[in-house]
Design an enzyme around this catalytic site. Structure first.
Site, PDB file in Angstrom:
ATOM      1  N   GLU A   1      11.898  16.349   4.105  1.00 59.35           N
ATOM      2  CA  GLU A   1      12.083  16.853   2.671  1.00 59.35           C
ATOM      3  C   GLU A   1      10.709  17.514   2.953  1.00 59.35           C
ATOM      4  OE1 GLU A   1      12.556  15.292  -0.791  1.00 59.35           O
ATOM      5  OE2 GLU A   1      11.498  16.486  -2.152  1.00 59.35           O
TER       6      GLU A   1
ATOM      7  N   HIS B   1       7.955  13.594   5.923  1.00 58.28           N
ATOM      8  CA  HIS B   1       9.076  13.468   5.710  1.00 58.28           C
ATOM      9  C   HIS B   1      10.013  14.814   5.761  1.00 58.28           C
ATOM     10  CE1 HIS B   1      12.505  13.072   2.554  1.00 58.28           C
ATOM     11  NE2 HIS B   1      12.307  11.360   3.138  1.00 58.28           N
TER      12      HIS B   1
ATOM     13  N   SER C   1      14.666   4.722   4.815  1.00 57.34           N
ATOM     14  CA  SER C   1      15.080   5.206   3.992  1.00 57.34           C
ATOM     15  C   SER C   1      13.458   5.598   2.973  1.00 57.34           C
ATOM     16  CB  SER C   1      16.263   4.814   2.649  1.00 57.34           C
ATOM     17  OG  SER C   1      16.011   5.123   1.464  1.00 57.34           O
TER      18      SER C   1
ATOM     19  N   THR D   1      10.910  14.538  -3.881  1.00 56.05           N
ATOM     20  CA  THR D   1      11.184  14.158  -4.623  1.00 56.05           C
ATOM     21  C   THR D   1      11.581  12.588  -4.814  1.00 56.05           C
ATOM     22  OG1 THR D   1      13.106  14.330  -3.381  1.00 56.05           O
ATOM     23  CG2 THR D   1      12.777  16.596  -4.964  1.00 56.05           C
TER      24      THR D   1
ATOM     25  N   SER E   1      20.412   6.538  -1.253  1.00 54.07           N
ATOM     26  CA  SER E   1      20.887   6.939   0.195  1.00 54.07           C
ATOM     27  C   SER E   1      22.757   5.915   0.753  1.00 54.07           C
ATOM     28  CB  SER E   1      20.505   6.859   1.338  1.00 54.07           C
ATOM     29  OG  SER E   1      20.018   6.536   1.350  1.00 54.07           O
TER      30      SER E   1
ATOM     31  N   HIS F   1      18.290  16.077   2.561  1.00 49.99           N
ATOM     32  CA  HIS F   1      16.594  16.867   2.364  1.00 49.99           C
ATOM     33  C   HIS F   1      16.607  18.554   2.902  1.00 49.99           C
ATOM     34  CE1 HIS F   1      15.231  12.872   2.821  1.00 49.99           C
ATOM     35  NE2 HIS F   1      16.170  12.812   3.828  1.00 49.99           N
TER      36      HIS F   1
END
Ligand code: SF4
Length: 285
Positions: free
Chosen positions: A128, A126, A220, A164, A264, A76
């Site tokens: 990221e 998050h 996730s 993303t 993941s 991330h």
């Protein structure tokens, strides 16, 4: 009953890369700590921790509260201040930022430096998204739902990008709403191709199965999206983290049980769950 593993499932390039970096460093005997969970999969984290990986808080910067010599940045990414603080503390950084995420960070920074109002469509908490904000001097805005759009300055030239791992339909819905509120908007769809291509493949796979088991961490985002895709075509879809989560009644009247995973989810975990199911269901092929 047939147990089939989705042949397109398995971790994405960014996840494979960061796991390889961790394994390589641990094999060399390094004392490594990851900043936050290395990936959103508890089973894979447990495996890496057995090899010696330390998992530290998301706020960890490689400073004095930990003895690790190396700080692993997960896929991330992290804001520039994290790299600077680790550097000042003499802690070596292993940069596991996914190249796709690095591209988003650079794009956001470029527009921010040019004076644009940068907007990230995604989850405000998050990792990221937090990292992208860091690359924009923490001045970029996050739009998670339609109400968030009110905080945007309608007069400023605006650049919109995506976390993303979000769903494409959701991104374009938010983008259309932003365009109604803000006068001048440029945009880039920075959703990872791995994620967007997977949706069609997964839809097809899920529709061909009687029951679908989506394997992935409950924390996730990508698993949440992939599970939603399965549910949209097959109501008998279940989200599991390990084989222990499987309820026997799910399998009633099912000829084909499909096992898939998110970006993941490691391959070995899908194979392990398939092996357990095959053992339990003796007529399995
Ligand atoms: S899902 Fe895409 S952006 Fe995210 S880590 Fe994987 S390859 Fe990189």
């Amino acid at each position: 009953m047939r147990i089939v593993i989705d042949e397109k499932a398995g971790p994405c390039g960014g996840v494979k890369r960061v796991i390889k970096l961790a394994e390589r460093s641990l094999a060399a005997g390094d004392n490594v700590a990851s900043r936050g969970e290395i990936i959103h999969n508890n089973v894979e984290i447990a495996r890496l921790e057995k090899l010696g990986l330390q998992t530290n808080k998301e706020t960890y910067t490689g400073s004095a509260d930990n003895t690790a010599q190396k700080l692993l940045i997960r896929a991330h990414g992290a804001g520039p201040e994290v790299f600077e603080r680790a550097n000042q503390s003499g802690v070596e950084v292993i940069d596991g930022t996914c190249p796709v995420v690095t591209r988003s960070q650079k794009t956001a920074k470029k527009y921010h430096d040019q004076g644009y109002q940068v907007v990230v469509v995604g989850k405000p908490k998050h990792a990221e998204v937090i990292a992208i904000l860091g690359h924009c001097d923490n001045q970029a805005k996050v739009v998670h739902n339609l109400d968030d759009i009110d905080q945007l300055d309608p007069q400023r030239p605006t650049f919109v990008l995506a976390q993303t791992t979000i769903n494409e339909t959701y991104f374009f819905k938010m983008l259309a709403a932003i365009k109604k509120h803000v006068k001048t908007v440029e945009q880039r769809n920075t959703i990872c191709a791995f994620v967007s291509n997977r949706e069609d493949q997964l839809r097809k796979f899920a529709a061909e199965c009687d029951v679908v088991l989506m394997v992935g961490g409950k924390n996730s985002s990508n698993t949440r999206v992939m599970f939603g895709v399965c549910q949209s075509v097959n109501p008998r879809s279940y989200w599991i983290e390990t084989a222990e989560d499987i309820e026997p009644q799910w399998m009633i009247d099912s000829d084909v049980v499909g096992i898939s995973g998110s970006a993941s989810t490691p391959d070995w975990l899908l194979k392990k769950i398939a092996a357990i199911l095959r053992k339990e269901h003796t007529s399995a092929t």
